[in-house]
Scaffold this motif. Structure first.
Motif, short mmCIF file in Angstrom:
data_model
loop_
_atom_site.label_atom_id
_atom_site.label_comp_id
_atom_site.label_asym_id
_atom_site.label_seq_id
_atom_site.Cartn_x
_atom_site.Cartn_y
_atom_site.Cartn_z
N THR A 170 12.67 53.34 -14.90
CA THR A 170 11.56 54.12 -15.45
C THR A 170 10.77 53.33 -16.49
N TRP B 194 7.63 59.62 -20.56
CA TRP B 194 8.94 59.24 -20.02
C TRP B 194 9.88 60.43 -20.21
N THR C 288 7.03 59.36 -15.57
CA THR C 288 8.25 59.41 -14.78
C THR C 288 8.89 60.78 -14.94
N LEU D 156 6.50 58.19 -10.90
CA LEU D 156 7.75 57.70 -10.32
C LEU D 156 8.79 58.79 -10.49
N PRO E 17 14.72 55.13 -6.85
CA PRO E 17 13.69 56.13 -7.15
C PRO E 17 12.78 56.40 -5.97
#
Length: 402
Positions: A208, A281, A306, A325, A360
């Motif tokens: 990440t 994040w 992320t 992501l 991922p």
């Protein structure tokens, strides 16, 4: 430079959710979670360079094992002989489960029971007696001792509620001479025949942080949204990310949110009032939609972000077109312990530490996983790995909890 903000609201939320989230996705190579469960700032260094390096390297290893069956694949395995357990006929499994108190564990529990049906039909397992500890160390210790004293188990499967507290009970199960399989979280004994888990929390943090760093500039701000303090896997995810952000000159400010959507929106709104927020994040996907909505409410551009492979985030990612992501803590691991039973009683070798792949979901794969899980509920996890099981897709769509 990294700054931490722990708001009173977040701490209240953390206290309220501690029991419910203690059974969330966890990393196995960790300090005991019950020793770190107090939601206060403590001088604990969660960074472990050796484990960071190990998991970083494992991210690049091509797993061995059958194609298209990641729940049977393994990374850098050392195999153990199980000939001593080889015997014919269906076996009774006794499963001491930490809990099914959150969507990740519920998804896995459904998958595990569908895998059980296949192995019962194949004559490998006769039944699986399960006791749910409801996120309690004391209850799970009593559950394991119950199984031992009952004397009717051919094999023990244990998903520990916490590491150190469960170690003596796991050792007692091993002392019966019956095979013991541990998965998800680890314990501080190597007596189980196999210990099954994805790569781990440091790998999550590296995946990440590198994603965000590659897209941001030195001096950009990232807001890190963290569910709870002192929870092993979550701390390791952040320890890895924090290291990489610091090295890259990313300004990261982290908050504990208690997974409260209102708190998450407030945090993002407050940070946006101070200036630009280039990235978000998260140490888990809970609340990702609320974070994105805060940017919409403020009328500003979406961040680089992320989340997790939970369907609510994947759908919002697609809807907004943001640069995202979805890290994964492989939910398909819930199949592997039962398949390990089949192998052990067939006398086949199994990995002593069974490290499963953990990759991922990237932007180019988003449409694929949305299509595969089109009718799944928002709390479903896209990489659950149950598409070939008999109840697919209905039991997961209807969230039929055994």
């Amino acid at each position: 430079m990294r700054r931490r903000h722990t708001t009173a609201t977040a701490i209240v939320g953390a206290l309220a959710l501690m029991a419910a989230l203690a059974g969330c996705t966890t990393d196995p190579s960790v300090a005991p979670s019950e020793e770190a469960a107090e939601p206060t700032e403590e001088a604990v260094d969660w960074f472990d360079q050796a484990l960071f390096d190990k998991q970083d390297a494992e991210r690049d290893v091509v797993p061995e094992g059958p194609d298209g069956q990641p729940w049977l694949q393994y990374i850098n395995a050392e195999f153990v002989d199980t000939a001593q357990y080889a015997s014919a006929g269906p076996k009774k499994a006794c499963f001491a489960n930490a809990s099914i108190s959150n969507p990740w564990r519920q998804t896995g529990w459904i998958t595990m029971n569908e895998q059980l049906k296949v192995l019962q039909e194949a004559g490998a397992i006769s039944e699986m007696e399960t006791r749910d500890a409801q996120d309690s160390d004391d209850t799970q210790i009593a559950d394991i001792d119950y199984f031992i004293n009952e004397g009717n188990c051919d094999v023990f499967v244990i998903s520990p509620n916490s590491t150190a507290a469960m170690t003596p009970a796991v050792q007692r199960a091993c002392d019966t001479g019956k095979p013991v399989i541990v998965f998800d979280r680890g314990v501080q004994t190597d007596c189980p025949v196999t210990f099954i888990h994805p790569i781990g929390g440091f790998a999550w943090g590296i995946d990440t942080a590198e994603f965000l760093i590659d897209r941001l500039e030195e001096g950009d701000k990232v807001v890190a949204l963290r569910i709870l303090p002192g929870v092993d896997v979550l701390e390791q995810r952040w320890a890895a990310a924090e290291k990489l952000f610091d090295e890259a000159g990313i300004e990261a400010v982290d908050y504990f949110t208690g997974a409260d959507p209102a708190e998450i929106k407030k945090i993002i709104s407050d940070e946006l009032a101070k200036g630009d927020v280039a990235g978000v994040w998260m140490d888990a996907g809970d609340g990702a939609v609320a974070a994105i909505e805060a940017f919409e409410d403020a009328g500003v551009d979406y961040p680089v972000m992320t989340g997790e492979d939970e369907m609510s985030f994947l759908r919002k990612w697609k809807e907004t077109g943001l640069d995202g992501l979805a890290p994964v803590y492989s939910n398909f691991q819930w199949r592997t312990p039962l398949l390990a039973i089949q192998k052990i009683f067939a006398g086949e070798q199994v990995p002593k530490e069974w490290v499963l792949p953990q990759s991922p979901i990237e932007a180019g794969e988003l449409d694929q996983y949305l299509a595969l899980n089109e009718n799944m509920p928002d709390g479903h996890y896209a990489k659950f790995g149950g598409e070939d099981l008999p109840g697919y897709p209905q039991v997961w769509e209807d969230r039929i909890i055994p």
